[in-house]
Design a protein around this motif. Structure first.
Motif, PDB file in Angstrom:
ATOM      1  N   ASN A  80       0.780  -0.974  -0.008  1.00  0.00           N
ATOM      2  CA  ASN A  80      -0.035   0.093   0.020  1.00  0.00           C
ATOM      3  C   ASN A  80       0.758   1.418  -0.194  1.00  0.00           C
ATOM      4  N   THR A 102       3.466  -5.951   4.650  1.00  0.00           N
ATOM      5  CA  THR A 102       3.083  -6.569   5.852  1.00  0.00           C
ATOM      6  C   THR A 102       3.489  -8.172   5.974  1.00  0.00           C
ATOM      7  N   SER A 114      -9.486  -7.178  14.851  1.00  0.00           N
ATOM      8  CA  SER A 114     -10.862  -7.613  14.557  1.00  0.00           C
ATOM      9  C   SER A 114     -11.878  -8.331  15.758  1.00  0.00           C
ATOM     10  N   ARG A 121      -6.107  -3.951  11.481  1.00  0.00           N
ATOM     11  CA  ARG A 121      -5.633  -2.839  10.336  1.00  0.00           C
ATOM     12  C   ARG A 121      -4.878  -1.806  11.177  1.00  0.00           C
ATOM     13  N   SER A 153      -3.187   2.465  10.536  1.00  0.00           N
ATOM     14  CA  SER A 153      -3.213   3.615   9.733  1.00  0.00           C
ATOM     15  C   SER A 153      -2.745   4.710  10.791  1.00  0.00           C
ATOM     16  N   ALA A 201      -3.575   3.193   5.181  1.00  0.00           N
ATOM     17  CA  ALA A 201      -4.096   1.888   5.965  1.00  0.00           C
ATOM     18  C   ALA A 201      -3.615   0.529   5.439  1.00  0.00           C
ATOM     19  N   PHE A 202      -3.210  -0.279   6.171  1.00  0.00           N
ATOM     20  CA  PHE A 202      -2.806  -1.610   5.854  1.00  0.00           C
ATOM     21  C   PHE A 202      -3.277  -2.773   6.734  1.00  0.00           C
ATOM     22  N   GLU A 203      -3.546  -3.972   6.160  1.00  0.00           N
ATOM     23  CA  GLU A 203      -4.389  -5.017   6.888  1.00  0.00           C
ATOM     24  C   GLU A 203      -3.273  -6.069   7.158  1.00  0.00           C
TER      25      GLU A 203
END
Length: 128
Positions: free
Chosen positions: A2, A15, A57, A96, A98, A118-120
């Protein structure tokens, strides 16, 4: 990967799940992330602070603020690139992150904010 560019500063994130540092039976999941910061401006900048928003989550939300990144406040001259690796622990298999960096234009002495995309963070077996 990202990436986002804010005011001439490009921030990219990759990641990696860290199975050797995780313990799924105890609900502990460790992730590493590699950040690359590139200065596309005609002036040097200094990274002063970071501010992270972390969402797990399982519904847990955290904020992390502090000076610099991994113990340093890097200066990036025009065309420079700075890269570092850090980590984040989660209590579930997905999350997540950010955030923002506070930077200074070293020519004008003005501070400005740079977005971190933002990244997961997802345990690989959840992607199947």
């Amino acid at each position: 990967m990202n990436s986002i560019t804010t005011q001439g500063i490009e921030v990219s994130v990759e990641t990696f799940y860290q199975p050797d540092y995780s313990n799924p039976m105890s609900g502990e999941y460790m992730f590493a992330y590699r950040i690359t910061i590139e200065n596309h401006n005609s002036f040097p900048v200094k990274l002063h602070r970071r501010h992270w928003f972390i969402f797990d989550s399982n519904g847990e939300h955290r904020e992390v603020e502090g000076e610099g990144v991994v113990g340093v406040q890097p200066v990036l001259y025009p065309g420079d690139r700075y890269q570092y690796v850090s980590g984040c622990n989660l209590r579930s298999e997905m999350g997540r992150m950010s955030g923002t960096y506070q930077m200074e234009n070293l020519d004008s002495r003005k501070n400005f904010s740079v977005d971190i995309p933002a990244f997961e963070m997802i345990v690989p077996f959840k992607n199947n």
